[in-house]
Scaffold this active site. Structure first.
Site, PDB file in Angstrom:
ATOM      1  N   CYS A  51       0.860  -1.184   0.000  1.00  0.00           N
ATOM      2  CA  CYS A  51       0.000   0.000   0.000  1.00  0.00           C
ATOM      3  C   CYS A  51       0.898   1.235   0.000  1.00  0.00           C
ATOM      4  CB  CYS A  51      -0.882  -0.030   1.238  1.00  0.00           C
ATOM      5  SG  CYS A  51      -1.840   1.483   1.467  1.00  0.00           S
ATOM      6  N   CYS A  54       0.298   3.140   3.594  1.00  0.00           N
ATOM      7  CA  CYS A  54       0.709   2.617   4.902  1.00  0.00           C
ATOM      8  C   CYS A  54       1.725   1.484   4.808  1.00  0.00           C
ATOM      9  CB  CYS A  54      -0.510   2.159   5.700  1.00  0.00           C
ATOM     10  SG  CYS A  54      -1.201   0.581   5.164  1.00  0.00           S
ATOM     11  N   CYS A  99      -7.295  -1.020   1.084  1.00  0.00           N
ATOM     12  CA  CYS A  99      -6.327  -1.566   2.034  1.00  0.00           C
ATOM     13  C   CYS A  99      -7.041  -1.857   3.354  1.00  0.00           C
ATOM     14  CB  CYS A  99      -5.200  -0.554   2.240  1.00  0.00           C
ATOM     15  SG  CYS A  99      -4.050  -1.017   3.547  1.00  0.00           S
ATOM     16  N   CYS A 102      -5.392   0.735   6.288  1.00  0.00           N
ATOM     17  CA  CYS A 102      -5.621   2.186   6.341  1.00  0.00           C
ATOM     18  C   CYS A 102      -6.889   2.608   5.599  1.00  0.00           C
ATOM     19  CB  CYS A 102      -4.419   2.939   5.791  1.00  0.00           C
ATOM     20  SG  CYS A 102      -4.218   2.816   4.006  1.00  0.00           S
ATOM     21  N   CYS A 122      -8.060  -5.146 -10.250  1.00  0.00           N
ATOM     22  CA  CYS A 122      -7.617  -4.095 -11.158  1.00  0.00           C
ATOM     23  C   CYS A 122      -7.212  -2.899 -10.304  1.00  0.00           C
ATOM     24  CB  CYS A 122      -8.780  -3.763 -12.089  1.00  0.00           C
ATOM     25  SG  CYS A 122      -8.379  -2.554 -13.328  1.00  0.00           S
TER      26      CYS A 122
HETATM   27 ZN   LIG Z   1      -2.844   0.983   3.494  1.00  0.00          ZN
END
Ligand SMILES: [Zn+2]
Length: 133
Positions: A51, A54, A99, A102, A122
């Protein structure tokens, strides 16, 4: 954005300071990058996709494939790494992917991927960071 409570929460002002304008637009404002613009489309090395907000590990390079869509595509996330919500914006019913740590918006998942899952995650390259092994 989803109203779930995520393990990591920060005010938008902090995300804005930590992210590039494009990352902030995608991750925090549910944006979509232009197809074919992410350098991660062509990323073929072994490693993990994190991510961009984060740094939680989201996808392993072994699940990445070339979907031809112009966005980095994967057939499976790492266990527990992402969450999904139904997205009814733009007159379509799609499944939004974020995610799990976060809550940052990553992209969408479609049921037209390859085996073994049949799913196509995607993703916006702007929402990801690549970490080679
Ligand atoms: Zn994240």
């Amino acid at each position: 954005m989803s109203t779930e409570n995520f393990p990591l929460t920060k005010p938008d002002s902090e995300w804005q300071a930590a992210l590039t304008p494009e990352q902030f637009r995608v991750l925090r404002q549910h944006g979509t990058e232009r197809a074919g613009t992410s350098p991660l489309n062509a990323e073929k090395r072994q490693g993990e996709f994190l991510c961009a907000a984060c740094e939680q590990a989201l996808f392993d390079s072994s699940t990445k494939y070339e979907s031809g869509s112009g966005w980095p595509s994967f057939y499976a996330p790492k266990e527990g790494a992402v969450g999904t919500t139904e997205d009814r914006s733009m007159g379509m019913r799609r499944v939004e992917v974020h995610c799990a740590r976060c809550g940052g918006h990553l992209g969408h998942v479609f049921p037209d991927g390859p085996k073994p899952t049949g799913l196509r995650f995607c993703m916006n390259g702007a929402a990801l960071k690549f970490k080679p092994v």
